[in-house]
Design a protein around this motif. Structure first.
Motif, mmCIF file in Angstrom:
data_model
loop_
_atom_site.group_PDB
_atom_site.id
_atom_site.type_symbol
_atom_site.label_atom_id
_atom_site.label_comp_id
_atom_site.label_asym_id
_atom_site.label_seq_id
_atom_site.Cartn_x
_atom_site.Cartn_y
_atom_site.Cartn_z
ATOM 1 N N LEU A 41 -40.248 55.015 64.217
ATOM 2 C CA LEU A 41 -39.533 54.783 64.952
ATOM 3 C C LEU A 41 -40.332 54.241 65.947
ATOM 4 O O LEU A 41 -41.719 54.174 66.189
ATOM 5 C CB LEU A 41 -40.121 55.838 65.946
ATOM 6 C CG LEU A 41 -38.798 56.892 65.192
ATOM 7 C CD1 LEU A 41 -38.880 58.779 65.201
ATOM 8 C CD2 LEU A 41 -37.241 56.905 65.175
ATOM 9 N N PRO A 42 -39.914 53.141 67.382
ATOM 10 C CA PRO A 42 -40.993 52.793 68.534
ATOM 11 C C PRO A 42 -42.119 54.045 69.115
ATOM 12 O O PRO A 42 -41.199 54.998 68.639
ATOM 13 C CB PRO A 42 -39.710 52.533 69.966
ATOM 14 C CG PRO A 42 -38.376 52.525 68.932
ATOM 15 C CD PRO A 42 -38.702 53.852 67.638
ATOM 16 N N VAL A 43 -42.960 53.628 68.953
ATOM 17 C CA VAL A 43 -44.060 54.114 69.796
ATOM 18 C C VAL A 43 -43.600 54.594 71.716
ATOM 19 O O VAL A 43 -42.806 53.394 72.246
ATOM 20 C CB VAL A 43 -45.231 53.157 70.235
ATOM 21 C CG1 VAL A 43 -46.841 54.416 70.918
ATOM 22 C CG2 VAL A 43 -45.684 53.312 68.520
ATOM 23 N N VAL A 63 -40.826 59.112 69.485
ATOM 24 C CA VAL A 63 -40.935 60.709 69.768
ATOM 25 C C VAL A 63 -39.423 60.905 68.222
ATOM 26 O O VAL A 63 -37.961 60.081 68.600
ATOM 27 C CB VAL A 63 -40.313 61.252 71.126
ATOM 28 C CG1 VAL A 63 -39.157 61.930 70.941
ATOM 29 C CG2 VAL A 63 -41.520 60.554 72.276
ATOM 30 N N ALA A 64 -39.403 61.918 68.165
ATOM 31 C CA ALA A 64 -37.323 62.693 66.325
ATOM 32 C C ALA A 64 -36.863 63.184 67.631
ATOM 33 O O ALA A 64 -37.419 64.412 67.774
ATOM 34 C CB ALA A 64 -39.138 62.901 65.569
ATOM 35 N N ASP A 65 -36.464 63.017 68.416
ATOM 36 C CA ASP A 65 -34.911 63.572 69.008
ATOM 37 C C ASP A 65 -33.562 63.650 68.322
ATOM 38 O O ASP A 65 -33.220 64.272 68.972
ATOM 39 C CB ASP A 65 -34.883 64.116 70.160
ATOM 40 C CG ASP A 65 -34.862 61.785 70.948
ATOM 41 O OD1 ASP A 65 -34.231 61.660 69.345
ATOM 42 O OD2 ASP A 65 -35.653 61.942 72.237
ATOM 43 N N THR A 66 -33.849 63.606 67.476
ATOM 44 C CA THR A 66 -32.544 63.512 66.577
ATOM 45 C C THR A 66 -32.571 64.463 65.187
ATOM 46 O O THR A 66 -33.527 63.718 64.704
ATOM 47 C CB THR A 66 -31.707 61.942 66.496
ATOM 48 O OG1 THR A 66 -32.292 61.273 65.066
ATOM 49 C CG2 THR A 66 -31.496 61.310 67.461
ATOM 50 N N PRO A 67 -31.076 64.747 65.115
ATOM 51 C CA PRO A 67 -31.773 65.678 63.719
ATOM 52 C C PRO A 67 -31.903 64.322 62.878
ATOM 53 O O PRO A 67 -32.980 64.547 61.600
ATOM 54 C CB PRO A 67 -29.423 66.030 63.860
ATOM 55 C CG PRO A 67 -29.699 66.689 64.768
ATOM 56 C CD PRO A 67 -30.066 65.120 65.623
ATOM 57 N N ALA A 68 -31.522 63.223 62.048
ATOM 58 C CA ALA A 68 -31.657 62.631 61.842
ATOM 59 C C ALA A 68 -32.967 62.306 61.544
ATOM 60 O O ALA A 68 -33.729 62.187 60.272
ATOM 61 C CB ALA A 68 -30.938 61.137 61.624
ATOM 62 N N GLU A 69 -33.218 61.747 62.835
ATOM 63 C CA GLU A 69 -35.725 61.802 62.865
ATOM 64 C C GLU A 69 -36.808 63.021 62.868
ATOM 65 O O GLU A 69 -37.049 62.797 62.016
ATOM 66 C CB GLU A 69 -35.237 60.489 64.947
ATOM 67 C CG GLU A 69 -34.721 60.058 65.008
ATOM 68 C CD GLU A 69 -34.642 59.346 66.553
ATOM 69 O OE1 GLU A 69 -34.221 58.380 66.854
ATOM 70 O OE2 GLU A 69 -35.169 60.240 66.857
ATOM 71 N N ARG A 70 -35.322 63.903 63.092
ATOM 72 C CA ARG A 70 -36.544 65.035 62.809
ATOM 73 C C ARG A 70 -36.310 65.037 61.104
ATOM 74 O O ARG A 70 -37.517 65.956 60.071
ATOM 75 C CB ARG A 70 -35.621 66.916 63.509
ATOM 76 C CG ARG A 70 -36.589 66.244 65.236
ATOM 77 C CD ARG A 70 -35.920 67.437 65.940
ATOM 78 N NE ARG A 70 -34.706 68.110 65.277
ATOM 79 C CZ ARG A 70 -33.456 67.419 66.833
ATOM 80 N NH1 ARG A 70 -33.571 67.102 67.388
ATOM 81 N NH2 ARG A 70 -32.692 68.681 65.776
ATOM 82 N N GLU A 71 -35.408 65.233 60.537
ATOM 83 C CA GLU A 71 -35.732 65.202 58.855
ATOM 84 C C GLU A 71 -36.480 64.242 57.789
ATOM 85 O O GLU A 71 -36.740 64.583 57.068
ATOM 86 C CB GLU A 71 -33.995 65.196 58.466
ATOM 87 C CG GLU A 71 -33.780 65.696 57.027
ATOM 88 C CD GLU A 71 -32.560 65.516 56.801
ATOM 89 O OE1 GLU A 71 -32.029 64.770 55.383
ATOM 90 O OE2 GLU A 71 -31.441 65.184 57.024
#
Length: 187
Positions: A41-43, A63-71
């Motif tokens: 992800l972008p810094v 920052v992982a703030d979507t369900p796909a990013e958190r997964e």
């Protein structure tokens, strides 16, 4: 005439079948969390700051703030700088569980409450399916390379500051243009 309509319908059905088969092939080629592709992800332009007993420590974060990013998180990531991490942002404070399947790098998992205070620091073993949880509701989780929290003096009860944390619903913000810091109790 009826024979020609039947042939046209048959050709149309065959074309649809080919399109569906081709779509299924290309869809299956999309990266998934089961692939060995690392999500980067972008810094975030603003560093995350840990307020510790021995002073402030800054970390560059994704920052992982979507369900796909958190997964996907840090799966398949083999290395990361000591001053870099990933902040998982959940919609509300709740019980969360993590595991390290498909993560070859050992990690510190820092569980953070709605108020920005660290509730627990747990270690994640590479490739493990063991459940990692703080045992209480949290709103954020910061993942760092294993041992980074101890080296930086980050401990339970310390405060984390970052726009993703202070703008989370439920935290008091200063009036616009006041110049004051957010109303977050550091004790």
């Amino acid at each position: 005439m009826a024979h020609r309509n039947w042939l046209t319908a048959g050709a149309f059905c065959a074309a649809i079948a080919i399109i569906i088969a081709a779509g299924a092939y290309f869809y299956s080629q999309e990266p998934t969390s089961a692939d060995s592709r690392t999500m980067i992800l972008p810094v975030d332009p603003t560093p995350l700051v840990a307020v510790t007993k021995s002073g402030e420590r800054s970390f560059s974060i994704e920052v992982a703030d979507t369900p796909a990013e958190r997964e996907s998180g840090l799966m398949f990531r083999e290395d990361m700088a000591d001053d870099h991490g990933m902040l998982f942002v959940f919609e509300s404070e709740r019980e969360v569980t993590f595991w390290m399947k498909n993560t070859p790098m050992p990690l510190d998992l820092i569980f953070v409450g709605q108020d920005g205070k660290i509730r627990a620091i747990k270690q994640g073993e590479p490739q493990s399916e063991a459940i990692i949880s703080p045992g209480e509701p949290v709103r954020f989780v910061l993942e760092l390379k294993a041992g980074t929290a101890a080296k930086a003096g980050v401990e339970d009860g310390d405060l984390l500051r970052h726009p993703a944390i202070v703008t989370a619903p439920g935290l008091a913000m200063p009036p616009p243009d006041s110049g004051d810091a957010p109303n977050v109790d550091a004790n």
